[in-house]
Design a protein around this motif. Structure first.
Motif, mmCIF file in Angstrom:
data_model
loop_
_atom_site.group_PDB
_atom_site.id
_atom_site.type_symbol
_atom_site.label_atom_id
_atom_site.label_comp_id
_atom_site.label_asym_id
_atom_site.label_seq_id
_atom_site.Cartn_x
_atom_site.Cartn_y
_atom_site.Cartn_z
ATOM 1 N N PRO A 155 1.197 -1.319 0.164
ATOM 2 C CA PRO A 155 -0.178 0.146 -0.066
ATOM 3 C C PRO A 155 1.016 1.097 0.007
ATOM 4 O O PRO A 155 1.606 1.317 0.394
ATOM 5 C CB PRO A 155 -0.688 0.223 1.230
ATOM 6 N N GLU A 156 0.649 2.515 -0.487
ATOM 7 C CA GLU A 156 1.114 3.633 -0.376
ATOM 8 C C GLU A 156 1.332 4.013 1.128
ATOM 9 O O GLU A 156 0.466 3.875 1.743
ATOM 10 C CB GLU A 156 0.198 4.325 -1.336
ATOM 11 N N PRO A 157 2.069 4.798 1.182
ATOM 12 C CA PRO A 157 2.198 5.756 2.549
ATOM 13 C C PRO A 157 1.486 6.436 2.853
ATOM 14 O O PRO A 157 1.250 7.131 4.034
ATOM 15 C CB PRO A 157 3.943 5.247 2.191
ATOM 16 N N THR A 158 0.423 7.229 1.851
ATOM 17 C CA THR A 158 -0.897 8.626 2.016
ATOM 18 C C THR A 158 -1.806 7.678 1.991
ATOM 19 O O THR A 158 -3.138 8.160 2.299
ATOM 20 C CB THR A 158 -0.157 8.936 1.207
ATOM 21 N N GLY A 159 -1.520 6.571 1.819
ATOM 22 C CA GLY A 159 -3.580 5.721 2.062
ATOM 23 C C GLY A 159 -3.831 5.274 3.339
ATOM 24 O O GLY A 159 -2.711 5.001 4.279
ATOM 25 N N ASN A 160 -4.956 4.847 3.374
ATOM 26 C CA ASN A 160 -5.596 5.069 4.480
ATOM 27 C C ASN A 160 -5.457 3.447 5.082
ATOM 28 O O ASN A 160 -5.352 2.802 5.853
ATOM 29 C CB ASN A 160 -6.931 4.757 4.461
ATOM 30 N N ALA A 161 -4.690 2.449 3.366
ATOM 31 C CA ALA A 161 -4.272 1.066 3.616
ATOM 32 C C ALA A 161 -3.043 0.882 4.457
ATOM 33 O O ALA A 161 -3.191 -0.327 5.239
ATOM 34 C CB ALA A 161 -4.790 0.284 2.669
ATOM 35 N N LEU A 162 -2.174 1.743 5.055
ATOM 36 C CA LEU A 162 -1.421 1.610 5.643
ATOM 37 C C LEU A 162 -1.903 1.674 7.275
ATOM 38 O O LEU A 162 -2.353 2.679 7.455
ATOM 39 C CB LEU A 162 0.062 2.679 5.456
#
Length: 301
Positions: A155-162
């Motif tokens: 996941p991206e470090p900017t997204g909610n998945a992290l």
């Protein structure tokens, strides 16, 4: 090589000019960069409207109205600049702004030129790359997740998945040092060396510490992992807000520089005093998997 905040800065600088514009002409001044250009590249994109500019990890995604996406990587020295108006009115290679570490504006390194139109307005977006380590590929939008560089990305470090729960599930039982685990692109997409060092420093965590030590016996995140997750998000957000780290010669597309590098707390500060209040430690540099790691052994445990 630009890290995620730098690439996001470029995306945000290009988006207002490129999104909704039509590619009237694509000029390629050589047959390749790091790799050959796609066969029929110019013919496939000329006349197409640019729907949106996206980013995946450290790659720019230029989505066209014919179902194709230009996947662009800046390599070590690639940059975009924007020139408006008629070509005759421009000084070749001119980029507005004053630079601390300017990228090349030498016209002999202008390898890709997008001639764009939006109504009566004409704009050129020019890709300049002296070392030619960047590249551009064409991928069908429906197949973007199958692109080799994106397969298996985390996941991206900017997204909610992290989240801390996600990291706990990946750190459980992992004896790998924390620094190396965080640099694994299958764990977190686009998180690079600079920002891992900064996030670990903010979290008071040693880069040498085993990743599994941040997970409970029940597989839940410890408070230190909750803190690390928050600091990963924060350091990336701070760098994007500052316009990227501007290491070496990175510039924003509007000609202004980001100055997050002047706020580095630990990266590239070997021998300097730790910036944490009441810490009397000194920043050290070690090598992990061929990469420089900067940390304070006194407060990062």
């Amino acid at each position: 090589m630009p890290e995620l905040p730098e690439v996001e800065t470029v995306r945000r600088g290009l988006a207002p000019v490129m999104e909704g514009a039509r590619i009237e002409r694509l000029l390629l001044t050589r047959p390749d960069l790091r790799f050959p250009f796609p066969e029929g590249f110019a013919e496939l994109v000329e006349g197409r409207e640019i729907l949106s500019l996206g980013r995946r990890a450290k790659y720019l995604l230029i989505e066209l109205d014919n179902g194709l996406t230009i996947v662009s990587h800046l390599g070590m020295s690639g940059s975009f600049r924007i020139e408006s108006g008629n070509e005759e009115a421009q000084t070749p290679g001119e980029t507005p702004g004053e630079f601390h570490h300017p990228r090349s504006k030498d016209g002999k390194h202008d390898h890709v030129i997008f001639h764009l139109t939006r109504g009566a307005d004409k704009t050129r977006v020019i890709y300049n790359d002296p070392r030619r380590f960047g590249f551009m590929h064409l991928v069908r939008r429906a197949d973007i997740d199958l692109y080799p560089a994106f397969a298996g990305l985390g996941p991206e470090p900017t997204g909610n998945a992290l989240s801390a729960d996600y990291l706990a599930s990946r750190f459980e039982g992992k004896t790998q040092p924390l620094k190396g685990a965080l640099l694994d692109q299958k764990l977190i997409a686009g998180l690079g060396n600079i920002y891992v060092c900064e996030a670990l420093w903010r979290s008071h965590l040693s880069p040498l510490r085993a990743a599994s030590t941040l997970v409970t016996k029940k597989g839940k995140p410890k408070p230190a992992l909750e803190e690390l997750t928050r600091h990963i998000r924060d350091v990336i957000a701070d760098a994007i807000a500052a316009g990227g780290s501007s290491l070496r010669d990175h510039i924003q597309t509007d000609g202004s520089l980001g100055y997050f590098q002047h706020s580095f707390s630990v990266y590239d500060r070997e021998g300097h005093a730790c910036r944490f209040p009441d810490c009397r430690g000194t920043v050290e540099r070690i090598t992990q998997s061929g990469r420089s790691t900067f940390y304070c052994a006194a407060c990062q445990k």
